[in-house]
Enzyme design. Structure first.
Site, short mmCIF file in Angstrom:
data_model
loop_
_atom_site.label_atom_id
_atom_site.label_comp_id
_atom_site.label_asym_id
_atom_site.label_seq_id
_atom_site.Cartn_x
_atom_site.Cartn_y
_atom_site.Cartn_z
N ASN A 1 -2.75 -14.83 11.46
CA ASN A 1 -4.06 -14.40 11.99
C ASN A 1 -3.92 -14.63 13.49
OD1 ASN A 1 -7.44 -15.66 11.24
ND2 ASN A 1 -6.82 -13.73 12.13
N ASN B 1 -14.40 -11.85 18.36
CA ASN B 1 -13.69 -10.92 17.48
C ASN B 1 -13.15 -9.73 18.27
OD1 ASN B 1 -14.20 -12.20 14.94
ND2 ASN B 1 -16.29 -11.41 14.95
N CYS C 1 -7.60 -15.38 6.73
CA CYS C 1 -8.84 -15.83 7.35
C CYS C 1 -9.09 -17.27 6.88
CB CYS C 1 -9.99 -14.92 6.94
SG CYS C 1 -11.57 -15.48 7.57
N GLY C 2 -9.05 -18.21 7.80
CA GLY C 2 -9.13 -19.63 7.44
C GLY C 2 -10.46 -20.02 6.83
N ARG D 1 -15.07 -9.33 9.34
CA ARG D 1 -16.11 -8.77 10.23
C ARG D 1 -15.56 -8.71 11.66
NH1 ARG D 1 -21.57 -12.18 11.23
NH2 ARG D 1 -20.07 -13.75 11.90
N CYS E 1 -13.96 -20.07 13.35
CA CYS E 1 -12.69 -19.46 12.98
C CYS E 1 -11.75 -20.59 12.57
CB CYS E 1 -12.12 -18.70 14.16
SG CYS E 1 -10.49 -18.06 13.80
N1 LIG Z 1 -14.29 -12.41 11.96
C1 LIG Z 1 -14.87 -13.68 11.61
C2 LIG Z 1 -14.43 -14.79 12.51
C3 LIG Z 1 -12.98 -15.11 12.42
C4 LIG Z 1 -12.62 -15.87 11.17
C5 LIG Z 1 -11.18 -16.28 11.21
N2 LIG Z 1 -10.23 -15.28 11.00
C6 LIG Z 1 -10.87 -17.53 10.42
O1 LIG Z 1 -9.68 -17.87 10.35
O2 LIG Z 1 -11.76 -18.23 9.96
C7 LIG Z 1 -16.41 -13.58 11.70
O3 LIG Z 1 -16.96 -12.69 12.39
O4 LIG Z 1 -17.06 -14.41 11.07
#
Ligand SMILES: N[C@@H](CCC[C@H](N)C(=O)O)C(=O)O
EC number: 5.1.1.7
Length: 333
Positions: A12, A71, A232-233, A224, A80
């Site tokens: 990521n 983002n 996505c963590g 998102r 994130c």
């Molecule tokens: N796109 C997500 C935020 C990013 C999350 C990320 N990839 C993670 O590792 O948690 C959002 O808009 O909530």
């Protein structure tokens, strides 16, 4: 001259920008424009990324630094998880600390250095919290329920059951079989719920999970503000919580859960303490490139690969060696 770092957690990908190193910090509109420019896979920097992680001074007592998450589309996320591990490593190196707290939009979160996952693969553990299920916390509407926990929602997709969990960024989770992971349903739902729609008017991260075994999951995420991501963590953390709640015979509180994803593997541990859920997310924090940039180019969102001085760290080869010894699951192409 300031330096951007290209980093990843489970592939990521992000750029880290430390505002405290600039003569003049970027304004919010400048941060949005810079993020849209550098993350673009065709015209951005080093093949783009999923977002920019902005490091700044802390704003709550007891924290060492602040992380903001922009983002790829310029929207700002509350959290994130993969990104926080890389920011934790950056601040740990900068300030010579092994554990501390990082301010995120809704909470100060604990981070801690871990043993390397493999030679040359540094790792950090980060706290994922607060956890909320109420529809106002995500938010969602028009689904006939105040929370979704193993709930059919035919408005979203017939035959699937859904879980909605904010950690605190919003996640929609469905446990699916192998064929459903491979077809295009995740993309269709993710695309629809992140455009104008009557259900999630701020958009939502959508996760499909497949149970591999006891305390073992595979998770694929449509993010998102990004689209399909390698991992996505916060999504893997929210999904681990849903796993222990819905499948107590297959997953345990306070025990490591192995979460495979298209970019590698992390570990999560789900806790319930003082009437609150929280999750530990443990995984790589890999720095792939150091990019020396002209500060003026940051302000005018014009950072080009061929105009910067770029150093490759060599860590990606170590990460790939780590991934190559993971089981080949063949779940997605
Ligand atoms: N796109 C997500 C935020 C990013 C999350 C990320 N990839 C993670 O590792 O948690 C959002 O808009 O909530």
């Amino acid at each position: 001259m300031p330096t951007l770092l290209k980093v990843h957690g489970s592939q990521n990908q992000f750029f880290i920008l430390d505002q405290t190193t600039l003569d003049q910090p970027l304004t919010d509109p400048e941060l949005r424009q810079l993020t849209q420019q550098v993350t673009n896979p065709q015209t951005g920097l080093l093949g783009g990324a999923d977002g920019v992680l902005v490091v700044d001074r802390p704003f709550r007592p007891g924290a060492q630094a602040q992380m903001r998450v922009i983002n790829a589309d310029g929207s700002e996320a509350t959290m994130c998880g993969n990104g926080l591990r890389t920011v934790a490593r950056y601040v740990a190196n900068r300030d010579q600390l092994d554990q501390f707290k990082v301010d995120t939009k809704d909470a100060s979160l604990r981070v801690r250095k871990q043993d390397d996952l493999a030679p040359g693969v540094p790792a950090f553990a980060v706290e994922i919290s607060p956890v909320r299920f109420a529809k106002d916390a995500l938010p969602f509407d028009n689904l006939g329920h105040d929370r979704l926990l193993d709930t059919p929602a035919p408005e979203l997709w017939p035959r699937l059951r859904f879980n909605a969990i904010a950690v605190p960024n919003p996640h929609l989770i469905s446990f699916v079989d192998r064929p459903a992971l491979q077809d295009d349903v995740l993309g269709v739902i993710g695309h629809r719920l992140n455009g104008k729609n009557p259900y999630f008017n701020d958009g939502v991260n959508v996760n499909f999970a497949h149970i591999l075994g006891h305390n073992q999951l595979f998770v694929r995420t449509y993010e998102r503000g990004v689209g399909f991501t390698n991992a996505c963590g916060t999504g893997m953390s929210a999904t681990s919580l849903a796993f222990v709640l819905l499948y107590p015979e297959a997953a345990d509180f306070d025990q490591p859960i192995e979460v495979f994803n298209p970019g590698g593997k992390v570990r999560t541990i789900v806790h319930f303490q003082n009437q609150e859920y929280w999750i530990e997310l443990i995984g790589n924090a890999t720095f792939t490139h150091e990019i020396v940039v002209d500060e003026a180019d940051l302000h005018r969102a014009a950072v080009q690969t061929d105009e910067c001085q770029i150093t490759t760290t060599g860590e990606q080869a170590a990460y790939q060696a780590f991934v190559s010894q993971l089981p080949q699951l063949g779940l997605i192409d």
